[in-house]
Design a protein around this motif. Sequence first.
Motif, PDB file in Angstrom:
ATOM      1  N   ILE A   2       0.021  42.766 -36.023  1.00  0.00           N
ATOM      2  CA  ILE A   2      -0.280  41.537 -36.912  1.00  0.00           C
ATOM      3  C   ILE A   2       0.595  41.631 -38.265  1.00  0.00           C
ATOM      4  CG2 ILE A   2      -1.859  40.407 -38.277  1.00  0.00           C
ATOM      5  CD1 ILE A   2      -3.980  41.752 -36.388  1.00  0.00           C
ATOM      6  N   PRO A   3       1.576  40.759 -38.286  1.00  0.00           N
ATOM      7  CA  PRO A   3       2.924  40.932 -39.452  1.00  0.00           C
ATOM      8  C   PRO A   3       1.870  40.304 -40.670  1.00  0.00           C
ATOM      9  CG  PRO A   3       3.485  39.178 -38.156  1.00  0.00           C
ATOM     10  CD  PRO A   3       2.088  39.792 -37.257  1.00  0.00           C
TER      11      PRO A   3
ATOM     12  N   HIS B  30      -7.541  29.277 -25.733  1.00  0.00           N
ATOM     13  CA  HIS B  30      -8.714  28.506 -26.223  1.00  0.00           C
ATOM     14  C   HIS B  30      -9.749  29.527 -26.622  1.00  0.00           C
ATOM     15  CE1 HIS B  30      -8.130  24.015 -24.878  1.00  0.00           C
ATOM     16  NE2 HIS B  30      -7.226  24.535 -25.371  1.00  0.00           N
ATOM     17  N   GLU B  31      -9.997  30.464 -25.540  1.00  0.00           N
ATOM     18  CA  GLU B  31     -10.985  31.675 -25.679  1.00  0.00           C
ATOM     19  C   GLU B  31     -10.546  32.224 -26.949  1.00  0.00           C
ATOM     20  OE1 GLU B  31     -12.160  35.431 -23.351  1.00  0.00           O
ATOM     21  OE2 GLU B  31     -11.415  33.736 -22.057  1.00  0.00           O
ATOM     22  N   LEU B  32      -9.247  32.668 -27.077  1.00  0.00           N
ATOM     23  CA  LEU B  32      -8.886  33.628 -28.162  1.00  0.00           C
ATOM     24  C   LEU B  32      -9.145  32.810 -29.592  1.00  0.00           C
ATOM     25  CD1 LEU B  32      -5.648  34.987 -26.703  1.00  0.00           C
ATOM     26  CD2 LEU B  32      -7.560  36.536 -27.504  1.00  0.00           C
TER      27      LEU B  32
ATOM     28  N   ILE C 288      -3.439  36.828 -35.205  1.00  0.00           N
ATOM     29  CA  ILE C 288      -4.488  37.748 -34.890  1.00  0.00           C
ATOM     30  C   ILE C 288      -4.737  37.646 -33.389  1.00  0.00           C
ATOM     31  CG2 ILE C 288      -6.713  38.643 -35.014  1.00  0.00           C
ATOM     32  CD1 ILE C 288      -6.494  38.198 -37.876  1.00  0.00           C
ATOM     33  N   ALA C 289      -4.794  36.279 -32.985  1.00  0.00           N
ATOM     34  CA  ALA C 289      -4.996  35.925 -31.804  1.00  0.00           C
ATOM     35  C   ALA C 289      -3.838  36.243 -30.818  1.00  0.00           C
ATOM     36  CB  ALA C 289      -5.203  34.333 -31.527  1.00  0.00           C
TER      37      ALA C 289
ATOM     38  N   ILE D 185     -10.956  41.237 -37.722  1.00  0.00           N
ATOM     39  CA  ILE D 185     -10.235  42.323 -37.135  1.00  0.00           C
ATOM     40  C   ILE D 185     -11.017  43.626 -36.878  1.00  0.00           C
ATOM     41  CG2 ILE D 185      -8.501  44.351 -37.796  1.00  0.00           C
ATOM     42  CD1 ILE D 185      -7.002  42.272 -39.332  1.00  0.00           C
ATOM     43  N   ASP D 186     -12.150  43.770 -37.864  1.00  0.00           N
ATOM     44  CA  ASP D 186     -13.090  44.753 -37.627  1.00  0.00           C
ATOM     45  C   ASP D 186     -14.111  44.414 -36.125  1.00  0.00           C
ATOM     46  OD1 ASP D 186     -14.104  47.191 -38.659  1.00  0.00           O
ATOM     47  OD2 ASP D 186     -15.977  46.280 -39.200  1.00  0.00           O
ATOM     48  N   ASP D 187     -14.217  43.014 -36.063  1.00  0.00           N
ATOM     49  CA  ASP D 187     -15.224  42.872 -35.145  1.00  0.00           C
ATOM     50  C   ASP D 187     -14.606  42.890 -33.688  1.00  0.00           C
ATOM     51  OD1 ASP D 187     -17.703  41.446 -33.918  1.00  0.00           O
ATOM     52  OD2 ASP D 187     -16.126  39.698 -33.378  1.00  0.00           O
ATOM     53  N   LEU D 188     -13.236  42.858 -33.650  1.00  0.00           N
ATOM     54  CA  LEU D 188     -12.243  42.709 -32.547  1.00  0.00           C
ATOM     55  C   LEU D 188     -12.404  44.176 -32.155  1.00  0.00           C
ATOM     56  CD1 LEU D 188      -9.650  40.377 -33.231  1.00  0.00           C
ATOM     57  CD2 LEU D 188     -11.239  40.181 -31.366  1.00  0.00           C
TER      58      LEU D 188
END
Length: 553
Positions: free
Chosen positions: A111-112, A149-151, A181-182, A213-216
């Motif tokens: 993630i830049p 779409h899901e992302l 992020i997606a 990010i934390d949830d992922l």
Amino acid sequence: MSSHAAPRAARDATSPPGPVLAVDGLSVGYRTGHGTKTAVRNVSFELGPGQVLALVGESGSGKSTIGHAILGLLPVGGRVLSGAVRYQGRTISDLSGDRLRALRGRAISLIPQDPTVSLDPVRRVGPQVEDALRLHTSLDTEARRARVHELFELVGFHHVERRYRQFPHELSGGMRQRVLIAAAVAAEPDVIVADEPTSGLDATVQAQVLDLIDDLRRRSGTAVLLITHDLGVAADRSDLVGVLRDGRLAELAPTASFVRNPRDEYSRHLLDNVPSRLSFTRDRAGRAPSERPEEPAVEVTNLSKHYGGHTAVDDVSFTVPRGRTFSIVGESGSGKSTTARVLTGLTRPTAGQVSVLGTQLGALSTKAFRPLRRDVQIVFQNPYASFDPRFDVLSVVEEPLRSFQPAGSSRRHRRENRDRVAAALEAASLPASFLHRHPRELSGGQRQRVAIARALVLEPKVVVLDEPISALDVSVQAQILELLVTLQSELGLTYVFISHDLAVVRAISDRVAVMRRGRIVEQGDIAQVFERPASPYTAELLGAIAGRRLAHR
């Protein structure tokens, strides 16, 4: 987890036990005209599944170089000098380009920092996220679109098909970061390198991106290497903290023990300079006795500013007493900088009254405002963009003096100007030896001091500071804030301080106004607004401040 990507359990079944990412004795250098310059020296750490390691340090400490070395993305001239990077026990730092590209995005993704340069401006964002799926999955066109779409739903977008078809310039900074992020999580990697993923974002957007990010991470067990200069973010969002200084790992510790009792002196220095822990003793010159009303330096009454059909500032009123600091806070687009431009005569108001040092600005032409320019100066967020790159520091700071002198000034004027520039640099804590350096030779903090010196050289009474420290490292921020407070005490300056950083505002201000969508939703003494906010929006902003744990360490 999406059914469109390989299940993580299947990929992990043959993976050896132990850390998912290990950096062992890593040293990295860059070729220069004078040989190889070592940027990272003998750095080692391990990262387990689901762990977050925050690498912190100031500009030039080697944080991003480590991230780029892990991903095999060092710029031309950069190379690993010694040591190794291992992914699930396998050394990857010596892989060829094609073999490393096969891992990048699928196993380890990035993630830049800056979505402005990381997204192709002439392509819609949906297809750009699809690129990772095209490289690392066998999904067909229809399935890839469905996965994007899901992302987009996963990163919090509504109307996902509309987002899919938009170009980067049609999205806000926070939305563009969500797109990145997606893209980073599209192939469900085991490791994410997040390189300053929230730098420059508003507090609430920063909190939303970090929550995402934390949830992922919790959903999929992804390990995260969080590269940041913000110790508040590191304290709130990591399991481990590594402190880099001059390319070396000065300290590596669990976050809780790092916050409570840092072992390294440099770590303690950084923590002591976090804005939420700063407080300044201010004895402002010339302040009137408390029983008498204070003389206003700035009075704004029912100010509005329209650009075509857009209202940037809507019915704003406030007063700033002489010798005080009045801060205006709010998120991007709230009207803060437009208000600053009106106060400094760079923009005319559409309606309302603006008085600075007793002069009404509304009816003044640019020419009529010119005499007031001596007394009202501005310091911008990015001083480098406002410097002529051909000028040395002497010429940069002298420029306001020359603009008030007749053409063909005498040798005496030039000597006087040099003396005044040297005095302004000294006031900004820069030695006279800087006179003949060019801005490109200076650090960010030194450039900002030059900008402050340029604002002071005309001996103004009011200084408007528009996000003056947001791009600086934490210890440099503290130095600039201390400098501003000292100058205010010595010179009786009045400040209008524009910022989106509430922790900084609390450290430096007497009063604060909170702006949202062009309007002031709340204003008052700093303690009143911070401790007893009347507006739900103010409470939301305060709740999003990173580093609350550090304020009470």
